[in-house]
Design an enzyme around this catalytic site. Sequence first.
Site, PDB file in Angstrom:
ATOM      1  N   CYS A 131       0.827  -1.212   0.000  1.00  0.00           N
ATOM      2  CA  CYS A 131       0.000   0.000   0.000  1.00  0.00           C
ATOM      3  C   CYS A 131       0.858   1.258   0.000  1.00  0.00           C
ATOM      4  O   CYS A 131       0.516   2.254  -0.638  1.00  0.00           O
ATOM      5  CB  CYS A 131      -0.948  -0.004   1.194  1.00  0.00           C
ATOM      6  N   HIS A 286      -2.007   1.704   7.104  1.00  0.00           N
ATOM      7  CA  HIS A 286      -2.355   1.560   5.685  1.00  0.00           C
ATOM      8  C   HIS A 286      -2.170   2.900   4.983  1.00  0.00           C
ATOM      9  O   HIS A 286      -2.384   3.959   5.579  1.00  0.00           O
ATOM     10  CB  HIS A 286      -3.809   1.103   5.572  1.00  0.00           C
ATOM     11  N   ASN A 307      -8.891   3.655  -2.464  1.00  0.00           N
ATOM     12  CA  ASN A 307      -8.147   2.524  -1.907  1.00  0.00           C
ATOM     13  C   ASN A 307      -7.627   1.665  -3.057  1.00  0.00           C
ATOM     14  O   ASN A 307      -7.946   1.908  -4.223  1.00  0.00           O
ATOM     15  CB  ASN A 307      -9.064   1.714  -0.974  1.00  0.00           C
TER      16      ASN A 307
END
Length: 359
Positions: A131, A286, A307
């Site tokens: 990520c 994240h 995302n």
Amino acid sequence: MAVYNTKLCLASVFLLLGLLLAFDLKGIEAESLTKQKLDSKILQDEIVKKVNENPNAGWKAAINDRFSNATVAEFKRLLGVKPTPKKHFLGVPIVSHDPSLKLPKAFDARTAWPQCTSIGNILDQGHCGSCWAFGAVESLSDRFCIQFGMNISLSVNDLLACCGFRCGDGCDGGYPIAAWQYFSYSGVVTEECDPYFDNTGCSHPGCEPAYPTPKCSRKCVSDNKLWSESKHYSVSTYTVKSNPQDIMAEVYKNGPVEVSFTVYEDFAHYKSGVYKHITGSNIGGHAVKLIGWGTSSEGEDYWLMANQWNRGWGDDGYFMIRRGTNECGIEDEPVAGLPSSKNVFRVDTGSNDLPVASV
């Protein structure tokens, strides 16, 4: 002899300072979880019920297909933001903007720069804790379009495989600030040159529950492209001052930024609405791409996020999170940089003016 001892003492002091800087960490740390917890399923009906029956939650939870069979340990692997050694922030400027800048009440980079289709892309990091790389590469790709009028997708794989220990541990997590620094000194090739998919069409971790960090090849998959000529660079790396006005101004003027936040169990269940933490353990850190802001019909200010868990998760791959309260640390450390014209042939728009947001 005294001079030698003095030099030895000074050397020891500098070594100690170096070690302290290397191991003095900044950022998100996850809770220590038991083996029983790690082996349990991340998606729980009890969490869905607790969120959906809470009149003050402001968002809806669901058992979504993306993690239907995942354990907490497998979900945790996706959360690849590691606590960053403070040495990485030495000399990194903190950018602020003119507080008198008038900003719209709502802003969406997808509609502000409609010619930049990369802004609306929802990708899939697979089973790799990449990520930190996705948030950086996607934001820089968008900024190249905004600055130079060119739609390109830069390579997550280049950053993930070739940055090495400076960026962290590849699929086992990394440092967002180091990703942007890599863009400055090494550059990043295009997705066409070094794709995140193998020749069977399987996303780098898509086939395995614990995909290893890919090896750095420094060679384009197509013989028609040269690695060095495919490199795209940034001219600066910076963090944005940690307050909503400055973060909004940065996105409004320059495009999406990378942000990091603490993920709790309930976030895996997000379906719609403005997220705030309701229940569950701290699983890890994240990174995502911040593309805008607004206010919900219930009067809740939010950040709009893209995302990289594919469109089957959340609200077609996007989510909103509470703005102005530093929810889950989302406003702590926005990271960004400006694209360089090196290796770039600007698209001729018939004007010498740079593209600007249309709101």
